[in-house]
Scaffold this motif. Sequence first.
Motif, short mmCIF file in Angstrom:
data_model
loop_
_atom_site.label_atom_id
_atom_site.label_comp_id
_atom_site.label_asym_id
_atom_site.label_seq_id
_atom_site.Cartn_x
_atom_site.Cartn_y
_atom_site.Cartn_z
N LYS A 240 0.82 -1.22 0.00
CA LYS A 240 0.00 0.00 0.00
C LYS A 240 0.85 1.26 0.00
N THR A 241 1.98 1.24 0.68
CA THR A 241 2.81 2.44 0.84
C THR A 241 4.01 2.47 -0.09
N ALA A 242 4.18 1.46 -0.94
CA ALA A 242 5.37 1.36 -1.78
C ALA A 242 5.47 2.53 -2.76
N LYS A 243 6.67 3.07 -2.91
CA LYS A 243 6.91 4.16 -3.86
C LYS A 243 7.04 3.63 -5.28
N GLN A 244 7.55 2.42 -5.44
CA GLN A 244 7.69 1.75 -6.73
C GLN A 244 8.43 2.62 -7.76
N THR A 245 9.66 2.97 -7.41
CA THR A 245 10.44 3.86 -8.27
C THR A 245 11.66 3.21 -8.90
N ILE A 246 12.09 2.04 -8.42
CA ILE A 246 13.31 1.43 -8.94
C ILE A 246 13.06 -0.02 -9.35
N ASN A 247 13.93 -0.52 -10.23
CA ASN A 247 13.87 -1.94 -10.58
C ASN A 247 15.02 -2.68 -9.89
N GLU A 248 15.13 -3.97 -10.19
CA GLU A 248 16.13 -4.78 -9.48
C GLU A 248 17.56 -4.38 -9.81
N TYR A 249 17.78 -3.75 -10.96
CA TYR A 249 19.13 -3.34 -11.35
C TYR A 249 19.56 -2.03 -10.69
N GLN A 250 18.62 -1.33 -10.07
CA GLN A 250 18.92 -0.02 -9.48
C GLN A 250 18.97 -0.07 -7.95
N SER A 251 18.99 -1.25 -7.39
CA SER A 251 18.82 -1.39 -5.95
C SER A 251 20.02 -0.92 -5.13
N GLY A 252 21.22 -1.35 -5.48
CA GLY A 252 22.39 -1.05 -4.67
C GLY A 252 22.62 -2.13 -3.61
N TRP A 253 23.86 -2.29 -3.21
CA TRP A 253 24.20 -3.42 -2.33
C TRP A 253 23.58 -3.30 -0.95
N LYS A 254 23.37 -2.08 -0.45
CA LYS A 254 22.79 -1.93 0.89
C LYS A 254 21.35 -2.43 0.92
N LYS A 255 20.57 -2.04 -0.06
CA LYS A 255 19.18 -2.49 -0.11
C LYS A 255 19.10 -4.00 -0.34
N MET B 208 9.68 -10.02 -1.03
CA MET B 208 8.90 -9.04 -1.79
C MET B 208 8.49 -7.87 -0.89
N THR B 209 8.14 -8.16 0.35
CA THR B 209 7.80 -7.10 1.30
C THR B 209 8.97 -6.15 1.47
N ALA B 210 10.15 -6.70 1.68
CA ALA B 210 11.34 -5.87 1.86
C ALA B 210 11.64 -5.07 0.59
N GLY B 211 11.51 -5.72 -0.57
CA GLY B 211 11.76 -5.02 -1.82
C GLY B 211 10.81 -3.85 -2.04
N LEU B 212 9.54 -4.05 -1.74
CA LEU B 212 8.56 -2.97 -1.87
C LEU B 212 8.86 -1.83 -0.91
N MET B 213 9.21 -2.17 0.33
CA MET B 213 9.53 -1.14 1.32
C MET B 213 10.75 -0.32 0.92
N LEU B 214 11.64 -0.94 0.14
CA LEU B 214 12.87 -0.25 -0.28
C LEU B 214 12.71 0.47 -1.61
N GLY B 215 11.48 0.53 -2.13
CA GLY B 215 11.21 1.34 -3.32
C GLY B 215 11.12 0.60 -4.62
N MET B 216 11.22 -0.72 -4.61
CA MET B 216 11.11 -1.48 -5.86
C MET B 216 9.66 -1.48 -6.37
N THR B 217 9.53 -1.61 -7.68
CA THR B 217 8.21 -1.85 -8.24
C THR B 217 7.76 -3.26 -7.86
N ARG B 218 6.49 -3.54 -7.99
CA ARG B 218 6.00 -4.88 -7.67
C ARG B 218 6.67 -5.94 -8.52
N LYS B 219 6.78 -5.67 -9.80
CA LYS B 219 7.38 -6.66 -10.69
C LYS B 219 8.86 -6.86 -10.38
#
Length: 266
Positions: A133-148, A171-182
């Motif tokens: 519900k709160t995900a920003k969904q601004t980055i894909n898996e290639y834009q994550s960075g090692w910390k995320k 998936m929960t962690a990925g969404l919280m860190l700004g990933m798109t759902r896909k």
Amino acid sequence: MTMLEIIVLAIVQGLTEFLPISSSAHLVLPSQVLGWQDQGLAFDVAVHVGTLIAVVQYFRTEVTTMAGAWCNSVLKQQHNQDSKLAWWIILATIPAGLAGLFGKDFIEAYLRSGYVIAATTIVFGLLLWYADKTAKQTINEYQSGWKKVLIIGVAQAMALVPGTSRSGVTMTAGLMLGMTRKAAARFSFLLSIPLIFLAGSYLTLKLFTSGADVIWSDMILGAVLSYISALVCIHLFLKVIERMGMLPFVIYRLLLGVALLVVLTI
């Protein structure tokens, strides 16, 4: 195992390995409601092989590209987005590997009860709903960075607690860190490859050292069914989440957790 048990458990394993709905809860219900016995090491090995082949086949292009890029990064010091993703997957696998090595006995002894599985199914279902519900969904898996990526790896280690769901918590962690759902789903699926391989290898070693009888027809059927159900699951899930989000799976988890609590208290 009866033919019905093989068919149901193999399909359930193939589906729940990648859907964010907790495989542990689904394996507890048949034993509690129908009195089914543990499927045994040989069957565990078979369904792990089936799901591993499915995810590698579905992402064969990405896996091949990442493997080549990773080799170039090691041998020729040539780096690109594919080599970085390969390194990130290795990095994110380490926390779960360490947690399994040092925490498996504790989890087996204290955290495998039906009530724990019911509670984690509900709690992490609600957490998935909040993240979606709160995900920003601004980055894909290639834009994550090692910390995320490392945070997602730590989240994956939490999935050793039954009922959490490996795919669900990553998936929960990925969404919280700004990933798109896909992107969150794709990274979760790619991240499953080394973990399923390690788990399958460990179970295979246990199988050979235990001297347990192997019914090859049961293993082959289990592997084939888990492969088919996993392949279909990955394909459909990536299409569904773009249109419907995670809410259907959240609702399902809540209903499943409540059903498990009811069954356990009757």
